[in-house]
Design a protein around this motif. Sequence first.
Motif, short mmCIF file in Angstrom:
data_model
loop_
_atom_site.label_atom_id
_atom_site.label_comp_id
_atom_site.label_asym_id
_atom_site.label_seq_id
_atom_site.Cartn_x
_atom_site.Cartn_y
_atom_site.Cartn_z
N GLN A 158 31.87 27.86 86.96
CA GLN A 158 31.37 28.56 87.84
C GLN A 158 30.15 28.39 88.65
N LEU A 201 30.84 24.98 90.61
CA LEU A 201 31.34 25.63 91.23
C LEU A 201 31.39 25.98 92.73
N ILE A 247 38.18 25.65 94.63
CA ILE A 247 38.08 26.81 94.13
C ILE A 247 39.79 27.25 94.11
N ASN A 285 40.39 26.13 90.35
CA ASN A 285 39.54 26.86 89.26
C ASN A 285 40.26 28.82 89.53
N VAL A 286 40.92 28.90 90.94
CA VAL A 286 41.63 30.60 90.87
C VAL A 286 43.12 30.14 90.25
N ILE A 306 43.58 31.23 86.14
CA ILE A 306 43.31 32.15 85.94
C ILE A 306 44.42 32.95 86.30
N LEU A 307 45.53 32.61 87.44
CA LEU A 307 46.36 33.55 87.92
C LEU A 307 47.50 33.71 86.97
N LEU A 350 40.09 37.33 88.97
CA LEU A 350 39.41 35.89 89.61
C LEU A 350 37.71 36.03 89.28
N PRO A 351 38.06 34.72 88.53
CA PRO A 351 35.91 34.18 89.06
C PRO A 351 35.76 34.43 89.81
N VAL A 386 33.01 33.63 90.89
CA VAL A 386 32.50 32.70 92.29
C VAL A 386 33.27 32.38 93.15
N ALA A 387 34.92 32.32 92.96
CA ALA A 387 35.47 31.38 93.69
C ALA A 387 36.46 32.33 94.85
N LEU A 416 33.37 32.38 97.20
CA LEU A 416 33.71 31.04 98.54
C LEU A 416 34.38 31.39 98.94
#
Lengths: 305, 294
Positions: free
Chosen positions: A254, A257, A276, A279-280, A283-284, B114-115, B117-118, B121
């Motif tokens: 985090q 990013l 991004i 990172n997404v 988790i998704l 979802l994070p 931060v992501a 952005l």
Amino acid sequence: MTVTASAPARVSSSANAARPVRRRRRMTPRRALDVTLKTLVIGLLLAVTVLPLIWLLLGSLKTQTEWLNNPSWALPENFLNFENYATAWVDGDIGRYILNSALATFPSLALIVVLGVAAGFALEVLVWRGRGGVLLLFLAGIMVPGQMILLPLFSAYFQTHLTGTIWPLILTYTATGLPLTVFMMATYFRAVPREIFEAAAIDGASIYRSFWSIGFPMVQNAVFTVALVQFFFIWNDLLIALTFTSVGDYQTIQVGLLNFTGQFGAVQYGPTFAAIAINVVGILALYLFLNQRVMRGLTAGSVKG
Amino acid sequence: MNNVFGNKRAVLVFVGPALLVYSAVMLVPVLWSLGYTFFTGSVITGFKFAGFDNFTKLLSDPKAGDALLFTLKYAVILTVGQVLVGYALSLLYVFWLRKASSLVRTLVFFPIVLPTVAVSLLFQKMFEVAPQNGIVNEFLNLFGIASVDWFGSADTAFLVLVIMDIWRSMGFYAVLLYAGLLDIPEEVMESARLDGAGGLTLIRRIVIPLSLPVLLSSIIFSINGTLKVFDSVLALTNGGPGSSTTPLTLLMFRTAFSYGDYGYGSTIALALTLICLLVTIFIFRSSRRDLTKA
């Protein structure tokens, strides 16, 4: 795990009422309107939720020239252009940030689970004076904002020369995760019939044996749910990570990013989108795989009030 | 058997380690932080005793006033928004979509995991105006509306923040409230229907009163979360333009780490904690009074 597990009971009666209409095979105008309206609302709802992500994924496949010369809704010219991901991974160091996040998250999770389950067991199954007070003490921790403990911890880590290592993250995540975990585990142990532990005691099992062979296996499922909830909290945390990794090489994904856009943001669209997306998407995927459990866990964790 | 369950050493073994870590890393720092409020300086520059200076400063500091106002504005608007949209969705799930709702429930829920931060952005890029229009401005252009510089003024930046956070949390609150709606006994609904209550009357007279407890806990949960907003503001607007979207949490962070004043930072943190506590108690109390009146 089926998705319809918790469908309401009242549904059946109203569905029955609607059936004769459906049997006629021809839609009455009213029903047609109903179906159209439903489809529209569902479509709109899904569009609002999913479109930003689709835009993100498409954007991560576009080159810088495409970004600057075409409108932002344009599709990528080459759907197999993964260059941005390579740039993000290599130049943007995303791989290292993910490793750091894992290094902070998984030890914390292990500690939270071990300490939290044991404490929940002691608070619910064992009989001792002051257990109500201790449970309240843990509960109080749920209310405390992170800002309240940041500065003393920063000083403490600084003076013990832990600053710049991974330890401040692990310690802080463990402590902040404990209140909710202890509370949830105590609730789960309450649901286990006492007679089971009493029977084990009569059969001569020590309390440690009781915990290890009976208590822990019986709440195993709950432990997994609790760990999952904490995983999302820790992995997505910004405040603690930002505070304790301002020096050193342990910036989490985090923080990374956030800095990443600082470095490339205005100039490089593709790599930013790819970072991004990395990172997404992870988790998704985790969520899509375990969605019912995540939904149950996260909502259960909030009823604490 | 009491020997087994009342085993003092076992209690210590089970609860001791958790209590130790929790006390050392949370309870002691909370008290320590209270101590900081009487000092100025930081761990790097050293501390100086300041008496009640931090508290008088907090009361007269216009920055703190602005941050407090912003925090309250954000918390109230977002709590109302989150719970209202969530409640509307949950009613939609239960009474309208019925069995078809499970897929929708699952999909609308996911942004919360979802994070932040992501997501921030991503929203920054969606609402971007220069050098490239994001999709939001492109969409507006489609209807002949000129592009808006969303992050250029306080009001529009705030609007984007609210939109983003409602987008993130509406599915979560929908599922939370959905569980509460399912708890309404079928017989009550059925008898109300037989008595001729339908549609809006049913919702107003039966559904809302009966789901009040879960609504209340959602409101308390929401207000506690929104008063502590940090990630989404930092990543989306970074407090700007100027300092117009700076909540107390961010002000505290800046005061402590950019200006190196731990004492004043701790005072702000304390104020925030007290506000959270007061608001929770207030909502709890006022709701209890209403319940006894009814």
